[in-house]
Structure formats: C-alpha cells, structure tokens
Design a protein around this motif. Structure first.
Motif, PDB file in Angstrom:
ATOM      1  N   VAL A 199       0.801  -1.259   0.183  1.00  0.00           N
ATOM      2  CA  VAL A 199      -0.010   0.018   0.065  1.00  0.00           C
ATOM      3  C   VAL A 199       0.826   1.329   0.089  1.00  0.00           C
ATOM      4  O   VAL A 199       0.670   2.359  -0.776  1.00  0.00           O
ATOM      5  CB  VAL A 199      -1.015  -0.083   1.306  1.00  0.00           C
ATOM      6  N   ARG A 200       1.799   1.193   0.849  1.00  0.00           N
ATOM      7  CA  ARG A 200       2.740   2.438   0.883  1.00  0.00           C
ATOM      8  C   ARG A 200       3.433   2.457  -0.506  1.00  0.00           C
ATOM      9  O   ARG A 200       3.737   3.798  -0.816  1.00  0.00           O
ATOM     10  CB  ARG A 200       4.035   2.118   1.753  1.00  0.00           C
ATOM     11  N   THR A 201       4.015   1.625  -1.393  1.00  0.00           N
ATOM     12  CA  THR A 201       4.327   1.772  -2.623  1.00  0.00           C
ATOM     13  C   THR A 201       3.433   2.287  -3.565  1.00  0.00           C
ATOM     14  O   THR A 201       3.772   3.290  -4.194  1.00  0.00           O
ATOM     15  CB  THR A 201       4.823   0.378  -2.952  1.00  0.00           C
ATOM     16  N   ALA A 235      -3.077  13.985   1.374  1.00  0.00           N
ATOM     17  CA  ALA A 235      -3.608  12.918   2.275  1.00  0.00           C
ATOM     18  C   ALA A 235      -4.159  12.034   1.376  1.00  0.00           C
ATOM     19  O   ALA A 235      -4.385  11.966   0.452  1.00  0.00           O
ATOM     20  CB  ALA A 235      -4.796  13.760   3.104  1.00  0.00           C
ATOM     21  N   ALA A 236      -3.990  10.595   1.983  1.00  0.00           N
ATOM     22  CA  ALA A 236      -4.290   9.591   1.220  1.00  0.00           C
ATOM     23  C   ALA A 236      -5.596   8.920   1.897  1.00  0.00           C
ATOM     24  O   ALA A 236      -5.608   8.720   3.066  1.00  0.00           O
ATOM     25  CB  ALA A 236      -3.194   8.614   1.214  1.00  0.00           C
ATOM     26  N   TYR A 237      -6.628   8.543   0.995  1.00  0.00           N
ATOM     27  CA  TYR A 237      -7.784   7.973   1.588  1.00  0.00           C
ATOM     28  C   TYR A 237      -7.847   6.703   0.794  1.00  0.00           C
ATOM     29  O   TYR A 237      -7.884   6.835  -0.393  1.00  0.00           O
ATOM     30  CB  TYR A 237      -9.048   8.951   1.297  1.00  0.00           C
ATOM     31  N   ILE A 238      -7.918   5.567   1.693  1.00  0.00           N
ATOM     32  CA  ILE A 238      -7.850   4.196   0.912  1.00  0.00           C
ATOM     33  C   ILE A 238      -9.071   3.576   1.164  1.00  0.00           C
ATOM     34  O   ILE A 238      -9.460   3.386   2.514  1.00  0.00           O
ATOM     35  CB  ILE A 238      -6.558   3.469   1.557  1.00  0.00           C
ATOM     36  N   TYR A 239      -9.561   3.036   0.296  1.00  0.00           N
ATOM     37  CA  TYR A 239     -10.825   2.240   0.363  1.00  0.00           C
ATOM     38  C   TYR A 239     -10.485   0.743   0.185  1.00  0.00           C
ATOM     39  O   TYR A 239     -10.166   0.486  -1.079  1.00  0.00           O
ATOM     40  CB  TYR A 239     -12.258   2.877  -0.435  1.00  0.00           C
ATOM     41  N   SER A 299     -12.971  -3.116   0.564  1.00  0.00           N
ATOM     42  CA  SER A 299     -14.082  -3.517   0.963  1.00  0.00           C
ATOM     43  C   SER A 299     -13.520  -4.994   1.798  1.00  0.00           C
ATOM     44  O   SER A 299     -14.631  -5.312   2.449  1.00  0.00           O
ATOM     45  CB  SER A 299     -14.956  -4.347  -0.174  1.00  0.00           C
ATOM     46  N   ASP A 300     -12.547  -5.314   1.911  1.00  0.00           N
ATOM     47  CA  ASP A 300     -11.930  -6.366   2.713  1.00  0.00           C
ATOM     48  C   ASP A 300     -11.816  -6.045   4.321  1.00  0.00           C
ATOM     49  O   ASP A 300     -10.922  -5.280   4.456  1.00  0.00           O
ATOM     50  CB  ASP A 300     -10.662  -6.767   2.133  1.00  0.00           C
ATOM     51  N   GLU A 301     -12.574  -6.461   5.113  1.00  0.00           N
ATOM     52  CA  GLU A 301     -12.545  -6.346   6.362  1.00  0.00           C
ATOM     53  C   GLU A 301     -11.267  -6.435   7.099  1.00  0.00           C
ATOM     54  O   GLU A 301     -10.660  -5.684   7.850  1.00  0.00           O
ATOM     55  CB  GLU A 301     -13.692  -7.013   7.311  1.00  0.00           C
ATOM     56  N   ASN A 302     -10.497  -7.481   6.586  1.00  0.00           N
ATOM     57  CA  ASN A 302      -9.144  -7.718   7.257  1.00  0.00           C
ATOM     58  C   ASN A 302      -8.089  -6.885   6.976  1.00  0.00           C
ATOM     59  O   ASN A 302      -7.420  -6.368   7.763  1.00  0.00           O
ATOM     60  CB  ASN A 302      -8.794  -9.198   6.858  1.00  0.00           C
ATOM     61  N   ILE A 303      -8.210  -6.432   5.581  1.00  0.00           N
ATOM     62  CA  ILE A 303      -7.181  -5.482   5.030  1.00  0.00           C
ATOM     63  C   ILE A 303      -7.709  -4.004   5.790  1.00  0.00           C
ATOM     64  O   ILE A 303      -6.634  -3.220   6.082  1.00  0.00           O
ATOM     65  CB  ILE A 303      -7.321  -5.249   3.554  1.00  0.00           C
ATOM     66  N   ARG A 304      -8.840  -3.678   5.931  1.00  0.00           N
ATOM     67  CA  ARG A 304      -9.114  -2.464   6.505  1.00  0.00           C
ATOM     68  C   ARG A 304      -8.526  -2.573   8.113  1.00  0.00           C
ATOM     69  O   ARG A 304      -8.146  -1.571   8.392  1.00  0.00           O
ATOM     70  CB  ARG A 304     -10.602  -2.218   6.539  1.00  0.00           C
ATOM     71  N   LYS A 305      -8.665  -3.620   8.652  1.00  0.00           N
ATOM     72  CA  LYS A 305      -8.289  -3.660  10.155  1.00  0.00           C
ATOM     73  C   LYS A 305      -6.770  -3.458  10.355  1.00  0.00           C
ATOM     74  O   LYS A 305      -6.102  -2.799  10.981  1.00  0.00           O
ATOM     75  CB  LYS A 305      -8.430  -4.989  10.702  1.00  0.00           C
ATOM     76  N   VAL A 306      -5.994  -4.065   9.241  1.00  0.00           N
ATOM     77  CA  VAL A 306      -4.462  -3.946   9.311  1.00  0.00           C
ATOM     78  C   VAL A 306      -4.110  -2.381   8.916  1.00  0.00           C
ATOM     79  O   VAL A 306      -3.389  -1.858   9.522  1.00  0.00           O
ATOM     80  CB  VAL A 306      -3.776  -4.923   8.147  1.00  0.00           C
ATOM     81  N   LEU A 307      -4.895  -1.624   7.943  1.00  0.00           N
ATOM     82  CA  LEU A 307      -4.611  -0.446   7.600  1.00  0.00           C
ATOM     83  C   LEU A 307      -4.879   0.474   8.709  1.00  0.00           C
ATOM     84  O   LEU A 307      -4.297   1.616   8.876  1.00  0.00           O
ATOM     85  CB  LEU A 307      -5.205  -0.157   6.129  1.00  0.00           C
ATOM     86  N   ASP A 308      -5.872   0.082   9.421  1.00  0.00           N
ATOM     87  CA  ASP A 308      -6.207   1.246  10.471  1.00  0.00           C
ATOM     88  C   ASP A 308      -5.330   1.128  11.711  1.00  0.00           C
ATOM     89  O   ASP A 308      -4.833   2.069  12.260  1.00  0.00           O
ATOM     90  CB  ASP A 308      -7.624   0.816  11.223  1.00  0.00           C
TER      91      ASP A 308
END
Length: 177
Positions: free
Chosen positions: A138-140, A162-166, A168-177
């Motif tokens: 994601v950083r890349t 500012a980067a806004y990332i969407y 739909s994968d709940e696991n990915i969202r948890k990691v990025l949060d």
C-alpha cells in the motif's frame, strides 16, 4: 523483545531470515546468492522501508522515549548483524564498521571476524510478515500516486497530501487502521 512495536519485531524477524539465508548461501559457496540477498535486504527492507519510516521516531521522540529506544535497539542489532554478514564479501568495510561501532559489540571481539554471528541475531522468528507485506505494498502504491501528483504540480511535498484508501476487505481494513 515483548515490548517492541510490531514493525520492530517484523524487522528483527526479517533480519534473522536474511542472515540465515546468507549463511546458507555462503556454506554452499553461492557467493552471488549471498551478495544478492544482502543487497536486496539493504535496499528493499532497510533503506526503502524500515529506516525511511523509523527515522521520524529517532528525530522527534524524546531521548528516553520508548518508541525511540525500541528503534535504537533494532538498529543496534541490524548494524551488528549486517557487519558480520557482509564481512566475507566486503572485509575492509565490515572491519571499519566494527571498529567504529558507537557501542561495545556482543562478547569481547576486537574484530568483526572474531566470535562468529551472535546466535540471538539469527533466532528471531518472522513476525506479522503478511501484515507488513500489505503495508509495504500500500505504501508503494501511495508513493507512486504522490509522485504523479507532484509531477502534475497538484502537491508540493508528501506532507501536503492526504491518502484515503478504500477496501471492501474487512481484514485489510483492520490492518490499515
């Protein structure tokens, strides 16, 4: 070790994996493989990610802040492990590093070639590898988009954006949060 942040544990695990890979390559006389692994580690894992991210902790945290001290702990291990691993390939550089360490190295070794590789440096387990691979990917991607925005003069410095990332994968969202 238990008190270190996730990224620091990941870095120590990555270092151990690399040192073991280099040792395996050297023991099989595959010097090119060992050199390539050290080069990949130094550029992709250290320079392009860990040191780039960790430098802020070193610059802005108080001298005895836990975030700063944990980073210094990891850099201590990285410096010692990297000097030992690169010694057969770049002996003069490794010895110069060793002679100028700002701390006393493990054991009473006056040379990088004495004492072998400290066992603890090769024994850290991989830690959250999938999580940190995702974060690095994601950083890349974000850095590529920022570079395009800079080229098109939409932003000046990275801090202007500012980067806004969407996802739909709940696991990915948890990691990025």
């Amino acid at each position: 070790y238990e008190d270190l942040p996730s990224m620091d544990k990941w870095m120590l695990g990555t270092m151990s994996k690399t040192l073991n890979e280099v040792d395996d390559a050297m023991s099989q006389y595959q010097f090119s493989r060992a050199t390539n692994e050290l080069l990949r580690f130094a550029t992709a894992d250290l320079s392009n990610f860990y040191l780039d991210v960790a430098k802020d902790r070193l610059y802005i945290s108080a001298v005895n802040d836990a975030r700063r001290r944990s980073c210094q702990t990891v850099i201590h291990s990285l410096l010692e492990g990297f000097a030992k691993a690169v010694a057969p390939i770049l002996p003069h550089m490794a010895e110069d590093i060793w002679q100028n360490l700002p701390f006393k190295a493990e054991g009473d070794n006056s040379s990088v070639f004495e004492g072998g590789m400290p066992k603890e440096l090769t024994s850290y387990a991989e830690f959250d590898a999938e999580k940190w691979d995702l974060v690095r990917d994601v950083r890349t991607d974000v850095n590529q988009v920022l570079e395009l925005a800079r080229r098109d003069k939409l932003v000046g410095a990275s801090l202007d954006a500012a980067a806004y990332i969407y996802t739909s994968d709940e696991n990915i969202r948890k990691v990025l949060d």
